[in-house]
Design a protein around this motif. Structure first.
Motif, short mmCIF file in Angstrom:
data_model
loop_
_atom_site.label_atom_id
_atom_site.label_comp_id
_atom_site.label_asym_id
_atom_site.label_seq_id
_atom_site.Cartn_x
_atom_site.Cartn_y
_atom_site.Cartn_z
N ALA A 94 13.77 -9.40 3.09
CA ALA A 94 13.87 -10.62 3.97
C ALA A 94 12.94 -9.77 5.15
CB ALA A 94 15.37 -10.66 4.20
N GLY A 95 12.13 -10.40 5.91
CA GLY A 95 11.48 -10.35 6.90
C GLY A 95 10.16 -9.51 7.01
N GLN A 96 9.81 -8.81 5.80
CA GLN A 96 8.29 -9.23 5.58
C GLN A 96 7.66 -9.58 4.31
OE1 GLN A 96 6.79 -7.07 7.72
NE2 GLN A 96 7.73 -6.62 8.98
N PRO A 97 6.88 -10.00 4.14
CA PRO A 97 6.31 -10.79 2.91
C PRO A 97 5.78 -9.31 1.82
CG PRO A 97 4.91 -10.46 4.27
CD PRO A 97 5.59 -10.25 5.00
N ASP A 98 5.73 -9.67 0.38
CA ASP A 98 5.39 -8.76 -0.32
C ASP A 98 5.92 -7.64 -0.93
OD1 ASP A 98 4.17 -11.26 -1.48
OD2 ASP A 98 2.08 -11.04 -0.39
N THR A 99 6.51 -7.35 0.49
CA THR A 99 7.75 -6.17 0.37
C THR A 99 9.37 -5.94 -0.70
OG1 THR A 99 7.29 -5.60 2.29
CG2 THR A 99 8.43 -3.95 1.61
N PHE A 100 9.34 -5.02 -1.53
CA PHE A 100 10.51 -5.09 -2.53
C PHE A 100 10.95 -3.46 -2.14
CE2 PHE A 100 7.52 -8.19 -3.95
CZ PHE A 100 8.48 -9.58 -5.13
N GLU A 101 11.97 -3.32 -2.37
CA GLU A 101 13.13 -2.16 -2.37
C GLU A 101 13.73 -1.92 -3.49
OE1 GLU A 101 16.63 0.09 -0.21
OE2 GLU A 101 16.57 -1.96 0.38
N LEU A 102 13.31 -0.86 -4.07
CA LEU A 102 13.80 -0.40 -5.25
C LEU A 102 14.75 0.80 -5.60
CD1 LEU A 102 11.09 0.49 -7.91
CD2 LEU A 102 12.14 -1.64 -7.54
N GLY A 103 15.72 0.88 -6.49
CA GLY A 103 16.73 1.39 -6.47
C GLY A 103 17.36 2.00 -7.81
N ALA A 133 3.03 -7.36 -5.26
CA ALA A 133 3.54 -7.20 -4.07
C ALA A 133 2.66 -5.88 -3.21
CB ALA A 133 4.81 -5.83 -4.53
N HIS A 134 2.91 -6.01 -2.22
CA HIS A 134 2.03 -5.03 -1.04
C HIS A 134 2.87 -3.89 -0.83
CE1 HIS A 134 -0.34 -3.86 2.53
NE2 HIS A 134 0.99 -3.50 2.93
N ARG A 135 4.15 -3.76 -0.88
CA ARG A 135 4.77 -2.11 -0.47
C ARG A 135 6.12 -2.97 -1.31
NH1 ARG A 135 4.94 1.18 3.74
NH2 ARG A 135 7.47 1.23 4.54
N VAL A 136 6.02 -1.65 -1.97
CA VAL A 136 7.68 -1.20 -2.80
C VAL A 136 8.36 0.31 -1.72
CG1 VAL A 136 8.73 -0.25 -4.93
CG2 VAL A 136 6.75 -2.25 -4.39
N VAL A 137 9.27 0.30 -1.82
CA VAL A 137 10.16 1.28 -0.26
C VAL A 137 11.05 1.66 -1.43
CG1 VAL A 137 9.02 0.68 1.21
CG2 VAL A 137 11.74 -0.30 0.63
N ALA A 138 11.70 2.61 -1.16
CA ALA A 138 12.96 3.59 -1.88
C ALA A 138 13.45 4.68 -0.79
CB ALA A 138 12.52 4.24 -2.93
N SER A 139 14.95 4.43 -0.64
CA SER A 139 15.27 4.96 0.28
C SER A 139 16.40 6.19 -0.70
CB SER A 139 16.19 4.51 1.06
OG SER A 139 17.51 4.23 0.98
N CYS A 140 16.57 7.57 -0.37
CA CYS A 140 17.97 8.58 -0.55
C CYS A 140 18.53 8.78 -0.45
CB CYS A 140 17.47 8.95 -2.63
SG CYS A 140 16.39 10.48 -2.40
N ASP A 141 20.41 9.41 -0.48
CA ASP A 141 20.55 10.61 0.83
C ASP A 141 19.52 12.48 0.16
OD1 ASP A 141 22.40 13.50 1.35
OD2 ASP A 141 23.37 11.58 0.73
N ALA A 142 19.39 12.76 1.54
CA ALA A 142 18.21 14.20 1.45
C ALA A 142 18.31 14.66 0.36
CB ALA A 142 18.33 14.35 2.98
#
Length: 198
Positions: A94-103, A133-142
């Motif tokens: 939400a809040g950013q067009p064409d942006t997705f998050e993956l897990g 999509a313009h950008r795809v992001v992900a995050s993880c525990d370091a």
């Protein structure tokens, strides 16, 4: 593709068939979510129940990508049938067009075989080629080094480290952020997977 348009399921790669999680997947889904080794780095605990999974399936779109702020669990199956390998979660930010998050989550029996990378590449390919999509992001525990290596292998860049930024399962944890842009993906990965639309 905008919210409400038909998504190109199933996604196919040499070994995998990927579609939205369905009621028929619930037993396998719950089984690996209850595994302590699988749940360790995830937002749920080992008391995850069938009722939780059925509510998740009932509340997600089956023929389109999620709307802003919504998640979709994509089931990762062997192309020729068999037990569920795991799932790839997709959220439209939400809040950013064409942006997705993956897990991504795999049952232990499916780990260490390249399945997570193959599944993520298929989903990334669909997001960049079919969903715009313009950008795809992900995050993880370091500390989750296998996932860090996986995200790097599929072509994502390590963008950030937030020190002790997340109170998670009773302790402060450090989060690593990863991302890839459409132009980077086009240069990195010529299309090799197919969708129902291709």
């Amino acid at each position: 593709m905008v919210p409400g348009e038909i998504a190109p399921y199933p996604l196919r790669s040499p070994r995998l068939r990927i579609t939205p999680l369905a009621a028929a997947d619930v037993d396998d889904f719950v089984r690996y979510r209850q595994d302590p080794e699988v749940a360790r780095w995830q937002s749920w605990d080992t008391d995850y129940r069938v009722a939780d999974a059925l509510a998740l399936v009932a509340g997600q779109p089956v023929d389109r990508l999620p709307g802003a702020g919504e998640w979709l669990q994509l089931a990762v199956r062997p192309v020729d049938g068999g037990p569920l390998h795991g799932d790839v979660a997709v959220r439209r930010c939400a809040g950013q067009p064409d942006t997705f998050e993956l897990g991504v989550t795999l049952a232990r029996a499916a780990q260490g075989r390249g399945i997570a990378g193959e599944a993520l590449r298929a989903v990334l390919d669909m997001l960049f080629h079919d969903a715009g999509a313009h950008r795809v992001v992900a995050s993880c525990d370091a500390r989750n080094l296998p996932v860090s290596r996986l995200l790097r292998r599929v072509g994502m860049r390590h963008e950030s480290r937030q020190l002790e930024a997340d109170w998670f399962k009773g302790e402060w944890t450090t989060l690593d952020g990863w991302a890839v842009l459409a132009r980077e993906w086009r240069d990195l990965a010529p299309r090799t997977v197919s969708t129902s639309a291709s």
